[in-house]
Design a protein around this motif. Sequence first.
Motif, mmCIF file in Angstrom:
data_model
loop_
_atom_site.group_PDB
_atom_site.id
_atom_site.type_symbol
_atom_site.label_atom_id
_atom_site.label_comp_id
_atom_site.label_asym_id
_atom_site.label_seq_id
_atom_site.Cartn_x
_atom_site.Cartn_y
_atom_site.Cartn_z
ATOM 1 N N GLN A 1 0.816 -1.219 0.000
ATOM 2 C CA GLN A 1 0.000 0.000 0.000
ATOM 3 C C GLN A 1 0.844 1.262 0.000
ATOM 4 N N ARG A 2 2.073 1.162 0.461
ATOM 5 C CA ARG A 2 2.964 2.319 0.529
ATOM 6 C C ARG A 2 3.737 2.547 -0.767
ATOM 7 N N GLY A 3 3.929 1.477 -1.537
ATOM 8 C CA GLY A 3 4.851 1.554 -2.657
ATOM 9 C C GLY A 3 4.203 1.908 -3.976
ATOM 10 N N GLY A 4 5.061 2.116 -4.975
ATOM 11 C CA GLY A 4 4.595 2.305 -6.340
ATOM 12 C C GLY A 4 4.211 3.727 -6.677
ATOM 13 N N THR A 5 3.652 3.856 -7.863
ATOM 14 C CA THR A 5 3.329 5.155 -8.438
ATOM 15 C C THR A 5 2.158 5.813 -7.725
ATOM 16 N N PRO A 6 2.291 7.074 -7.323
ATOM 17 C CA PRO A 6 1.155 7.778 -6.717
ATOM 18 C C PRO A 6 0.080 8.084 -7.742
ATOM 19 N N THR A 7 -1.147 8.151 -7.286
ATOM 20 C CA THR A 7 -2.253 8.518 -8.173
ATOM 21 C C THR A 7 -2.121 9.976 -8.599
#
Length: 342
Positions: free
Chosen positions: A275-281
């Motif tokens: 939930q913390r990782g990856g590309t922000p919306t």
Amino acid sequence: MRIGVLTAGGDCPGLNAVIRSVVHRAVTNFGDEVVGFEDGYAGLLEGRFRTLDLDGVSGILARGGTILGSSRLQRDRLREACENAQDMAREFGIDVLIPIGGEGTLTAARMLSDSGGLPVVGVPKTIDNDISGTDRTFGFDTAVGVATEAMDRLKTTAESHQRVMVVEVMGRHAGWIALESGMAAGAHGICLPERPFDPADLVAMVEERFARGKKFAVICVAEGAHPAEGTMDYGHGAIDKFGHERFQGIGTALAFELERRLGKEAKPVILGHIQRGGTPTAYDRVLATRFGWHAVEAAHRGEFGRMTALRGTEIEMVPLADATAELKTVPKDRMDEAESVF
């Protein structure tokens, strides 16, 4: 002006967007110099920093995590930072510090500001959306989207195997992620830290669904949710060195309890740090960018000891004390709105 910036606490989608925005506004519009302290307040104490220019923040808007690194600081080291704030400001030539972080980070920012040794303008971040003083924090929208998509996907496999899926999402003391992702995904039960639950209610819900011909159920539970006293064997965890409770894994415990009572297969799914990782919306990128822009503006106006905050659709500056006075938890009226899925 020489501006210092750091990211502390848990990482969060949108941190790099804030850093980029601070650099662009400060360098392009004011001719400032920006330096980034590495690994949060630890870098500030240890003098680990690097210059951030336009080339240094190129291409990071959509990147997850933080290019500066992050860490949590033990309380004794935080006191050390406050005691030496004036010396650090003089040594590093910092006119203002912009710390980006959650409740713990902003508490440290307030302490630094109160010490009088280092001017501070805070930027709130947390996927939990639990900071008072601001309607929304960046990272939350991304986390809710990740959790919602996970539950959408789990419904099909749960139905194929006639299972109960217990999806544990983040939220230690505030259940905003569980509430909004559970509602968005149409979860059949939602368990929040703000309201102790009775496993018997969940058992009754699942049995009623199966009696109507429905062959699966999805229950969304925040990591800090807990059963009502005497309803289920589940204890409190130890306290870590940062003062946080180590939760015992409510998702796994609840899945085991439901399987035992129902006689049906129940599987825990712990989403954890995904939930913390990856590309922000897009929403989080825009909010983070606006926060960074207004933090620099506030620094030049001399509005120290304050933080950026979303109020309606506008960005305002509010006292850091407002952010750290209490956690923003899910109110009763929001739980009542979702009552049909509890």
